[in-house]
Design an enzyme around this catalytic site. Structure first.
Site, PDB file in Angstrom:
ATOM      1  CE  LYS A  29      -7.762   0.324  -2.311  1.00 56.33           C
ATOM      2  NZ  LYS A  29      -8.790  -0.362  -1.489  1.00 56.33           N
TER       3      LYS A  29
ATOM      4  CG  ASP B  39      -2.162  -0.860   1.036  1.00 56.81           C
ATOM      5  OD1 ASP B  39      -2.396  -1.298  -0.092  1.00 56.81           O
ATOM      6  OD2 ASP B  39      -2.869  -1.097   2.032  1.00 56.81           O
TER       7      ASP B  39
ATOM      8  CG  MET C  71      -7.915   7.249   6.658  1.00 56.92           C
ATOM      9  SD  MET C  71      -8.698   5.731   6.081  1.00 56.92           S
ATOM     10  CE  MET C  71      -9.812   5.373   7.469  1.00 56.92           C
TER      11      MET C  71
END
Length: 261
Positions: free
Chosen positions: A58, A36, A173
């Site tokens: 991502k 990731d 996030m």
């Protein structure tokens, strides 16, 4: 050909030394590493010669691979007989979608293991000099997604429970939703003077921390140009930073982004 095996591994919060011994073993023996965006790339140096490295990171508005494609990739590589290490930032089961990937592997009868990692909400806080629990300030910690799904326009988070029921809240996030987070917590009972810290790139040489209150943290974060990835900590434990901060942090000139340092 016999099926291989998949290891769903937490790479830790950023500092490469914070990966577990077992996590490192999984990197070293892998035939394929699917990694990731938020892992420390230095960890890939420990891969064996000839290992296939596949990036599937991502970031907002730019996904190298969508989640369904990642599922298919893990199944395909394992069915070819490979040892596959799926390397995720932090802990794979804390907003790392390891549960979804494990479900798919189980459906295809592919052997797998989940290897825990040090999660960013605790580690970034510690590096910023903020213990998430403390006998005098916090007996509970709640970990929350800062951009959770909404159904039919309704927010799925129980804001009243968060505001009144947890001493320390770690939002992952959520820096893009910071104004909404602060507004909701105040609306549902948190004092506007409650301490808040926003920690960007926690545990790395790029770490920066901004401290304020629910009332003024948005403006302070904007002035400091903080962006993602960041952890938002809400609670009185943030007060301890002034006493026990220990990790040297990076700073940028006003108006610059962290990428321009």
């Amino acid at each position: 050909m016999n099926s291989g095996k998949v290891y769903l591994v937490g790479a830790g919060p950023g500092d490469e030394k914070l990966i577990t011994l077992y996590g490192m073993e999984c990197i070293q023996k892998a035939d394929v590493i699917v990694y990731d965006r938020l892992i420390n790339r230095n960890l890939l140096k420990y891969a064996k010669d000839g290992a296939e490295l596949i990036y599937c990171g991502k970031e907002p508005g730019n996904h190298a691979l969508i989640q369904e494609t990642i599922h298919a990739l893990l199944v395909e590589k394992a069915k070819q007989g490979n040892i596959v290490t799926r390397l995720k930032g932090g802990d794979p089961c804390v907003f790392g979608r390891a549960g979804e990937e494990a479900e798919v592997l189980a459906q295809h009868a592919i052997p797998f293991e989940i290897v825990p990692g040090v999660t960013a909400g605790i580690a970034a806080a510690a590096y910023a000099g903020i213990p998430v629990t403390h006998r005098d300030y916090a007996a509970s910690l709640t970990i929350v997604t800062g951009h959770g799904r909404r159904e039919k326009g309704e927010d799925r988070l129980h804001w009243e429970g968060l505001a009144k029921g947890s001493d320390t809240i770690a939002f992952y996030m959520g820096v893009g939703n910071l104004p909404y987070i602060c507004q909701q917590l105040i609306q549902y009972g948190k004092s506007s003077d409650t301490k808040v810290a926003v920690i960007e790139w926690g545990t790395t040489e790029r770490q920066r921390t901004v401290v304020g209150t629910l009332q003024d943290i948005e403006e302070k974060v904007k002035k400091a140009c903080l962006s993602h990835p960041s952890i938002i900590l809400v609670g009185e434990v943030v007060k301890l930073r002034e006493k026990i901060k220990w990790f040297p942090e990076a700073y940028c000139l006003e108006g610059e982004t962290v990428e321009s340092i």
